[in-house]
Scaffold this motif. Structure first.
Motif, mmCIF file in Angstrom:
data_model
loop_
_atom_site.group_PDB
_atom_site.id
_atom_site.type_symbol
_atom_site.label_atom_id
_atom_site.label_comp_id
_atom_site.label_asym_id
_atom_site.label_seq_id
_atom_site.Cartn_x
_atom_site.Cartn_y
_atom_site.Cartn_z
ATOM 1 N N GLY A 1 2.544 6.794 -6.936
ATOM 2 C CA GLY A 1 1.789 7.971 -7.354
ATOM 3 C C GLY A 1 2.566 9.258 -7.149
ATOM 4 N N PHE A 2 3.235 9.364 -5.998
ATOM 5 C CA PHE A 2 4.009 10.562 -5.682
ATOM 6 C C PHE A 2 5.154 10.751 -6.667
ATOM 7 N N ALA B 1 0.835 -1.210 0.000
ATOM 8 C CA ALA B 1 0.000 0.000 0.000
ATOM 9 C C ALA B 1 0.865 1.254 0.000
ATOM 10 N N LEU B 2 1.943 1.230 0.786
ATOM 11 C CA LEU B 2 2.850 2.374 0.814
ATOM 12 C C LEU B 2 3.582 2.516 -0.516
ATOM 13 N N GLU B 3 3.915 1.395 -1.148
ATOM 14 C CA GLU B 3 4.577 1.453 -2.453
ATOM 15 C C GLU B 3 3.659 2.052 -3.516
ATOM 16 N N VAL C 1 1.381 4.353 -2.922
ATOM 17 C CA VAL C 1 1.377 5.789 -2.631
ATOM 18 C C VAL C 1 2.666 6.427 -3.153
ATOM 19 N N LEU C 2 3.793 5.761 -2.909
ATOM 20 C CA LEU C 2 5.074 6.270 -3.409
ATOM 21 C C LEU C 2 5.117 6.278 -4.931
#
Length: 122
Positions: free
Chosen positions: A29-30, A22-24, A26-27
């Protein structure tokens, strides 16, 4: 005859920034937004300097080349990083790693030389 212990490295396993998928995402997209902004803004600089007849000075020539090198420099690293955010197993082949290292060093050295020429022209 003495037997030699030889082994070849075929690929590297990249550990990445996080183990949470999930964090990957988000990263991903960023960094995708940042990469698109880098491409868009540098292309805008290049097109503005190329098509504006009032900017024929050497400093703007160097600035457009610096923008082009920045596009090339960021395009060496970012696509692989973005792709690795989306896959489970993050690997890179030995040849691809060497090629990326070569182009990363090439564009970095070219950028340094261009900045030196810009400072001398100033």
């Amino acid at each position: 005859m003495v037997a030699q212990n030889e082994s070849r490295v075929n690929q590297f396993i990249l550990s990445g920034l996080s183990t949470s998928h999930a964090l990957e995402l988000v990263l991903f997209g960023f960094f995708a937004v940042i990469y698109m902004l880098i491409l868009h803004e540098n292309m805008l600089i290049i097109f503005t300097i190329t098509y504006d007849q009032c900017l024929p000075t050497p400093m703007y020539f160097f600035l457009s080349n610096l923008s082009f090198i920045d596009v090339c420099h960021s395009s060496v690293v970012m696509p692989k990083m973005l792709a690795d955010f989306l896959v489970e197993r993050k690997t890179i082949s030995f040849g691809e790693c060497i090629a990326r290292m070569f182009f990363l060093h090439l564009f970095t050295c070219t950028e340094i030389l261009l900045l030196t020429a810009m400072a001398y022209d100033r």
